[in-house]
Design a protein around this motif. Structure first.
Motif, PDB file in Angstrom:
ATOM      1  N   LEU A  61       0.844  -1.196   0.000  1.00  0.00           N
ATOM      2  CA  LEU A  61       0.000   0.000   0.000  1.00  0.00           C
ATOM      3  C   LEU A  61       0.877   1.244   0.000  1.00  0.00           C
ATOM      4  CD1 LEU A  61      -2.596  -1.173   2.662  1.00  0.00           C
ATOM      5  CD2 LEU A  61      -3.089  -0.698   0.258  1.00  0.00           C
ATOM      6  N   ALA A  68      -1.096  -2.603  -7.400  1.00  0.00           N
ATOM      7  CA  ALA A  68      -2.501  -2.990  -7.245  1.00  0.00           C
ATOM      8  C   ALA A  68      -2.684  -4.449  -7.640  1.00  0.00           C
ATOM      9  CB  ALA A  68      -3.400  -2.081  -8.085  1.00  0.00           C
ATOM     10  N   ARG A 112      -1.261  -6.622  -4.883  1.00  0.00           N
ATOM     11  CA  ARG A 112      -2.201  -6.679  -3.749  1.00  0.00           C
ATOM     12  C   ARG A 112      -3.345  -7.642  -4.049  1.00  0.00           C
ATOM     13  NH1 ARG A 112      -1.534  -0.888  -3.672  1.00  0.00           N
ATOM     14  NH2 ARG A 112      -3.501  -0.543  -4.750  1.00  0.00           N
ATOM     15  N   ASN A 113      -3.796  -7.582  -5.323  1.00  0.00           N
ATOM     16  CA  ASN A 113      -4.941  -8.383  -5.725  1.00  0.00           C
ATOM     17  C   ASN A 113      -4.647  -9.881  -5.705  1.00  0.00           C
ATOM     18  OD1 ASN A 113      -6.752  -9.105  -8.657  1.00  0.00           O
ATOM     19  ND2 ASN A 113      -7.678  -8.542  -6.712  1.00  0.00           N
ATOM     20  N   PHE A 166      -5.822  -9.189   2.754  1.00  0.00           N
ATOM     21  CA  PHE A 166      -5.828  -8.286   3.914  1.00  0.00           C
ATOM     22  C   PHE A 166      -6.944  -8.632   4.896  1.00  0.00           C
ATOM     23  CE2 PHE A 166      -3.745  -5.508   0.803  1.00  0.00           C
ATOM     24  CZ  PHE A 166      -2.726  -4.971   1.566  1.00  0.00           C
ATOM     25  N   LEU A 204     -17.613  -3.673   2.476  1.00  0.00           N
ATOM     26  CA  LEU A 204     -18.462  -2.662   1.852  1.00  0.00           C
ATOM     27  C   LEU A 204     -19.896  -2.851   2.341  1.00  0.00           C
ATOM     28  CD1 LEU A 204     -17.182  -2.340  -1.822  1.00  0.00           C
ATOM     29  CD2 LEU A 204     -16.453  -1.180   0.248  1.00  0.00           C
ATOM     30  N   LEU A 240     -15.646  -9.557  -4.433  1.00  0.00           N
ATOM     31  CA  LEU A 240     -15.000  -8.328  -4.901  1.00  0.00           C
ATOM     32  C   LEU A 240     -13.549  -8.471  -5.396  1.00  0.00           C
ATOM     33  CD1 LEU A 240     -15.944  -5.436  -5.328  1.00  0.00           C
ATOM     34  CD2 LEU A 240     -15.099  -4.888  -3.043  1.00  0.00           C
ATOM     35  N   PRO A 241     -12.636  -9.090  -4.621  1.00  0.00           N
ATOM     36  CA  PRO A 241     -11.249  -9.189  -5.130  1.00  0.00           C
ATOM     37  C   PRO A 241     -11.168  -9.961  -6.446  1.00  0.00           C
ATOM     38  CG  PRO A 241     -11.364  -9.867  -2.834  1.00  0.00           C
ATOM     39  CD  PRO A 241     -12.772  -9.711  -3.307  1.00  0.00           C
ATOM     40  N   TYR A 287     -11.776  -7.858  -9.592  1.00  0.00           N
ATOM     41  CA  TYR A 287     -10.598  -7.106 -10.041  1.00  0.00           C
ATOM     42  C   TYR A 287      -9.548  -8.025 -10.640  1.00  0.00           C
ATOM     43  CZ  TYR A 287     -12.652  -3.105  -7.743  1.00  0.00           C
ATOM     44  OH  TYR A 287     -13.496  -2.094  -7.387  1.00  0.00           O
ATOM     45  N   ARG A 327     -17.391   8.287   0.107  1.00  0.00           N
ATOM     46  CA  ARG A 327     -16.998   6.903  -0.103  1.00  0.00           C
ATOM     47  C   ARG A 327     -15.487   6.738  -0.170  1.00  0.00           C
ATOM     48  NH1 ARG A 327     -20.721   6.141  -5.003  1.00  0.00           N
ATOM     49  NH2 ARG A 327     -19.750   4.110  -5.265  1.00  0.00           N
ATOM     50  N   ARG A 361     -13.494   5.816   2.080  1.00  0.00           N
ATOM     51  CA  ARG A 361     -13.096   4.547   2.687  1.00  0.00           C
ATOM     52  C   ARG A 361     -13.349   3.375   1.744  1.00  0.00           C
ATOM     53  NH1 ARG A 361     -11.956   3.594   8.045  1.00  0.00           N
ATOM     54  NH2 ARG A 361     -12.057   1.399   8.601  1.00  0.00           N
ATOM     55  N   GLU A 362     -14.497   3.411   1.075  1.00  0.00           N
ATOM     56  CA  GLU A 362     -14.803   2.363   0.092  1.00  0.00           C
ATOM     57  C   GLU A 362     -13.716   2.314  -0.987  1.00  0.00           C
ATOM     58  OE1 GLU A 362     -18.690   2.544  -1.871  1.00  0.00           O
ATOM     59  OE2 GLU A 362     -17.770   1.664  -3.658  1.00  0.00           O
ATOM     60  N   ILE A 379     -10.717   0.647   0.415  1.00  0.00           N
ATOM     61  CA  ILE A 379     -10.897  -0.810   0.500  1.00  0.00           C
ATOM     62  C   ILE A 379     -10.726  -1.440  -0.882  1.00  0.00           C
ATOM     63  CG2 ILE A 379     -12.551  -2.660   0.978  1.00  0.00           C
ATOM     64  CD1 ILE A 379     -13.807  -0.729   3.081  1.00  0.00           C
ATOM     65  N   ARG A 380     -11.403  -0.842  -1.868  1.00  0.00           N
ATOM     66  CA  ARG A 380     -11.324  -1.392  -3.221  1.00  0.00           C
ATOM     67  C   ARG A 380      -9.876  -1.405  -3.716  1.00  0.00           C
ATOM     68  NH1 ARG A 380     -16.083  -2.045  -6.177  1.00  0.00           N
ATOM     69  NH2 ARG A 380     -17.956  -1.327  -5.103  1.00  0.00           N
ATOM     70  N   LYS A 381      -9.159  -0.310  -3.418  1.00  0.00           N
ATOM     71  CA  LYS A 381      -7.760  -0.254  -3.866  1.00  0.00           C
ATOM     72  C   LYS A 381      -6.918  -1.306  -3.155  1.00  0.00           C
ATOM     73  CE  LYS A 381      -6.864   4.047  -6.016  1.00  0.00           C
ATOM     74  NZ  LYS A 381      -5.865   5.113  -6.155  1.00  0.00           N
ATOM     75  N   ALA A 382      -7.162  -1.479  -1.850  1.00  0.00           N
ATOM     76  CA  ALA A 382      -6.403  -2.481  -1.100  1.00  0.00           C
ATOM     77  C   ALA A 382      -6.660  -3.870  -1.674  1.00  0.00           C
ATOM     78  CB  ALA A 382      -6.783  -2.436   0.374  1.00  0.00           C
ATOM     79  N   LEU A 383      -7.889  -4.101  -2.151  1.00  0.00           N
ATOM     80  CA  LEU A 383      -8.229  -5.421  -2.691  1.00  0.00           C
ATOM     81  C   LEU A 383      -7.751  -5.602  -4.120  1.00  0.00           C
ATOM     82  CD1 LEU A 383     -11.832  -5.880  -1.290  1.00  0.00           C
ATOM     83  CD2 LEU A 383      -9.680  -6.696  -0.339  1.00  0.00           C
ATOM     84  N   GLY A 384      -7.133  -4.553  -4.673  1.00  0.00           N
ATOM     85  CA  GLY A 384      -6.519  -4.727  -5.995  1.00  0.00           C
ATOM     86  C   GLY A 384      -7.129  -3.905  -7.115  1.00  0.00           C
ATOM     87  N   ALA A 385      -8.026  -2.963  -6.791  1.00  0.00           N
ATOM     88  CA  ALA A 385      -8.567  -2.104  -7.844  1.00  0.00           C
ATOM     89  C   ALA A 385      -7.476  -1.177  -8.350  1.00  0.00           C
ATOM     90  CB  ALA A 385      -9.743  -1.292  -7.318  1.00  0.00           C
ATOM     91  N   ILE A 423     -11.278   2.360 -10.484  1.00  0.00           N
ATOM     92  CA  ILE A 423     -11.991   3.349  -9.663  1.00  0.00           C
ATOM     93  C   ILE A 423     -12.556   4.448 -10.557  1.00  0.00           C
ATOM     94  CG2 ILE A 423     -11.733   5.024  -7.788  1.00  0.00           C
ATOM     95  CD1 ILE A 423     -11.414   2.176  -6.832  1.00  0.00           C
ATOM     96  N   PRO A 479      -4.292   4.939  -1.151  1.00  0.00           N
ATOM     97  CA  PRO A 479      -5.042   3.891  -0.458  1.00  0.00           C
ATOM     98  C   PRO A 479      -4.913   3.941   1.069  1.00  0.00           C
ATOM     99  CG  PRO A 479      -3.255   2.958  -1.789  1.00  0.00           C
ATOM    100  CD  PRO A 479      -3.407   4.386  -2.184  1.00  0.00           C
ATOM    101  N   ILE A 480      -3.737   4.294   1.567  1.00  0.00           N
ATOM    102  CA  ILE A 480      -3.561   4.328   3.029  1.00  0.00           C
ATOM    103  C   ILE A 480      -4.412   5.426   3.651  1.00  0.00           C
ATOM    104  CG2 ILE A 480      -1.893   4.626   4.901  1.00  0.00           C
ATOM    105  CD1 ILE A 480       0.227   3.584   2.958  1.00  0.00           C
ATOM    106  N   LEU A 532      -8.053   4.491   3.455  1.00  0.00           N
ATOM    107  CA  LEU A 532      -8.459   3.475   4.430  1.00  0.00           C
ATOM    108  C   LEU A 532      -8.596   4.053   5.827  1.00  0.00           C
ATOM    109  CD1 LEU A 532      -6.407   0.330   3.401  1.00  0.00           C
ATOM    110  CD2 LEU A 532      -8.881   0.485   3.617  1.00  0.00           C
ATOM    111  N   ARG A 533      -7.813   5.081   6.094  1.00  0.00           N
ATOM    112  CA  ARG A 533      -7.820   5.691   7.416  1.00  0.00           C
ATOM    113  C   ARG A 533      -9.006   6.632   7.599  1.00  0.00           C
ATOM    114  NH1 ARG A 533      -2.156   7.966   7.735  1.00  0.00           N
ATOM    115  NH2 ARG A 533      -1.210   5.897   7.774  1.00  0.00           N
TER     116      ARG A 533
END
Lengths: 235, 402
Positions: free
Chosen positions: A55, A79, A82-83, A88, A96, A107-108, A111, B306, B308-309, B312-318, B323, B395-396, B399-400
């Protein structure tokens, strides 16, 4: 080695002053390890967590994840890492709210470009693994804290990552739920998952096999947990 | 994430805030509906006017006596002989219409109606589309034998005869001190269309008589206008000068006639109408831009809410483009739904307004496509900034965000 960190430095440049959050950190994590990263707040453990999770980027040094040097990657490459390579689990669950448990787990994979039928199958099996097969259509606000965290774990597992990164996963949970989550992690590790968990709670860290302790941006101890708490019903 | 999934997910989040989405759409709805209403009425009006001109005939050269010359004498005015001469000598000419008009009253024993009385020859209907409701129009025999007949329009017929058929009845035509009794041989549709029928009581009627009896019926008997129909408009100016030369020779004068192509007037009116539609359309377009700013505003709010959303999406690999696509799709959906509602509303309004002012709205596939194109363009244009703001979030930090 699944993780190789060499001479890692992280400096926050706030303009006037430069803060060294991490000073020359070195460690390795092998496959199937179960590691706790500990330290007080300000010790640098969160910074490390962000870098390990791709991140954030390091200032100096080298970070190799699953044989790939990620230190020089750009935002989109990170990205993708991470995916595919990282799962995480956050303290605040970070589900969400508008999506059902199932859609959160899916969701993951959207992507990652997994095809539709495959997604449903994988998400359902991940939810089954954390014991939520009968809660799949519930939204996060219809779930308890422990259940939310289990959805988050299912989401972390679903792309078969190289490592699971858990950041204070029990921080928002009561003791009973915390124990349940620790049991899930232990089972996952037994099945071969590599887990790295950041925590400041000693008794949570004692569930893991190895503890790395940080203070002032440096590792002050790195040892095997001799009196490890083993759950799974036969403790 | 593919396009279909982004659409589904965007639709979900649009539906999650129904009231807000609707209010945001309202700007687009008002913009699109007013553009469509105005354009369709403008197109319809243009068609109506063009249609009227086409019924008059665009292949026309209008020849007139230059009335501003004080030295115009009786022998300079047109006669039936001129018409014959032009038809005979110039092969491109298909018909020549002579007409002179005056104002007076049409009377029965008990009723009276103000009317315009036009002396015409048989080719008038080729020049002005005249539909008959009953009977027939003035024909060549009527003109040549100077019959005492008249064709009245529906307005005059209604006033003078009510529901009775006027055919074969006598009307007294009173112009100045002339009083001539004529037989009604036909009833024509009102030339002013539905407007005329609606305001019939206040509109004067019209009566057509053979031009050859105009000297005993009308007070103004000079024929100062002549409309010549020709087969090929490309030869218009050539034919026009031929006609003028021919007339000058026949009347033994010079510089007293002017010939003008009918086509030019149509072009002029067309231009005026186009400019008019364009200006009002542009004003309506401004409301579309205002609507777009509303969309941008709400998308910015949505991005902040959104954050935070997004984290989250970026952390999951978006990726950034995932986005970007997500938020762009949302603003596009708001604008497309707004556009669809606006279009339906605009078309309905077009019909309502059109029926009030007696114009059938011109709604073409082009109008529909353009309005869809416009609303998508607004959605993309005004969604671009909020979407790129979302895509660029760290993303950090995201998320915060609480």
């Amino acid at each position: 080695m699944i993780i190789k960190v060499e001479d890692l430095k992280k400096v926050y440049d706030t303009g006037k002053i430069q803060v060294e959050a991490l000073k020359s950190v070195n460690f390795e994590v092998a496959e199937k390890e179960y590691v706790a990263i500990m330290g007080a707040s300000g010790s640098g453990k969160s910074t490390l967590m962000n870098i390990l999770g791709c991140l954030d980027r390091l200032t100096e040094g080298k970070y190799v994840l699953g044989g790939q040097d990620v230190s020089t990657m750009d935002g989109n490459e990170l990205a993708a890492v991470r995916n595919r390579k990282i799962g995480f689990v956050f303290q605040a669950f970070n589900l969400l709210p508008r999506l059902s448990a199932l859609d959160n787990v899916i969701l993951p994979m959207t992507y990652a470009g997994v095809d539709h039928a495959e997604r449903l199958k994988a998400a359902k099996s991940a939810l089954k693994k954390v014991g939520l097969e009968d809660r799949m259509d519930h939204r996060p606000n219809e779930l308890s804290g422990g259940q939310k965290q289990r959805v988050a774990i299912a989401r972390a597992l679903v792309n078969n990552p190289d490592i699971i990164l858990a950041d204070e996963p029990t921080g928002n949970l009561d003791t009973k739920s915390s124990e349940e989550i620790m049991e899930i992690f232990e089972n996952l590790n037994n099945e071969g998952a590599t887990i790295i968990m950041v925590t400041h709670e000693q008794d949570i860290a004692m569930h893991t096999k190895r503890s790395i302790v940080f203070r002032d941006g440096m590792i002050i101890s790195d040892k095997i947990n001799e009196n490890r708490i083993i759950r799974g019903g036969n403790a | 994430m593919n396009i279909k999934e982004s659409f589904k997910s965007a639709l979900q989040s649009v539906m999650a805030n129904k009231m807000r989405s609707f209010l945001t759409m309202l700007g687009i709805i008002i913009g699109i509906s007013s553009v469509i209403t105005i354009v369709s009425i403008g197109e319809g009006g243009k068609e109506a006017i063009t249609g009227q001109f086409e019924s008059i005939g665009t292949n026309v050269v209008n020849v007139s006596v230059k009335a501003r010359n004080n030295d115009v004498q009786a022998r300079d005015y047109f006669t039936l002989k001129d018409a014959e001469l032009i038809k005979e000598k110039i092969p491109e000419v298909t018909s020549v219409t002579l007409a002179n008009g005056d104002f007076g009253y049409l009377k029965t024993e008990s009723k009276s109606k103000e009317a315009e009385i036009d002396g015409v020859n048989e080719s008038y209907t080729k020049l002005v589309k005249t539909d008959m409701l009953e009977g027939r129009f003035i024909n060549e025999r009527d003109v040549q034998t100077q019959r005492n007949v008249i064709v009245i329009d529906e307005i005059a017929a209604k006033k003078l005869f009510g529901s009775e058929s006027p055919l074969g009845q006598k009307v007294k035509v009173n112009v100045g001190s002339n009083n001539v009794s004529l037989m009604v041989i036909g009833v024509s549709e009102s030339a002013s269309g539905s407007m005329g029928a609606m305001f019939g009581d206040n509109m004067p009627g019209v009566g057509f008589i053979p031009i050859t009896i105009s000297d005993k019926v009308l007070t103004r008997t000079d024929i100062g206008m002549m409309s010549v129909m020709i087969d090929d408009m490309d030869k218009a100016s050539e034919v026009a000068s031929k006609i003028v030369r021919l007339l000058e020779k026949a009347h033994r004068n010079e510089g007293k006639y002017a010939a003008e192509e009918g086509f030019k007037q149509l072009e002029m009116i067309d231009n005026v109408l186009r400019t008019f539609t364009l200006v009002i359309g542009a004003i309506a377009g401004i409301s579309l831009v205002v609507g777009g700013i509303g969309v941008m505003n709400i998308m910015l709010v949505s991005v902040t809410e959104r954050t935070r959303e997004i984290g989250i999406r970026k952390a999951l690999g978006a990726k950034d483009k995932d986005i970007m696509l997500q938020f762009l799709t949302e603003s596009l959906i708001i604008c497309l739904i707004g556009g669809a509602i606006g279009m339906t509303l605009g078309i309905s309004l077009g019909f309502v307004v059109g029926s009030l002012i007696g114009v059938s709205p011109g709604i073409s596939l082009q109008t529909i496509l353009i309005s869809f194109g416009f609303s998508s363009a607004v959605g993309i244009f005004f969604g671009l900034y909020p979407a790129s703001k979302a895509a660029k979030l760290d993303p950090i930090e995201a998320l915060r965000y609480e």
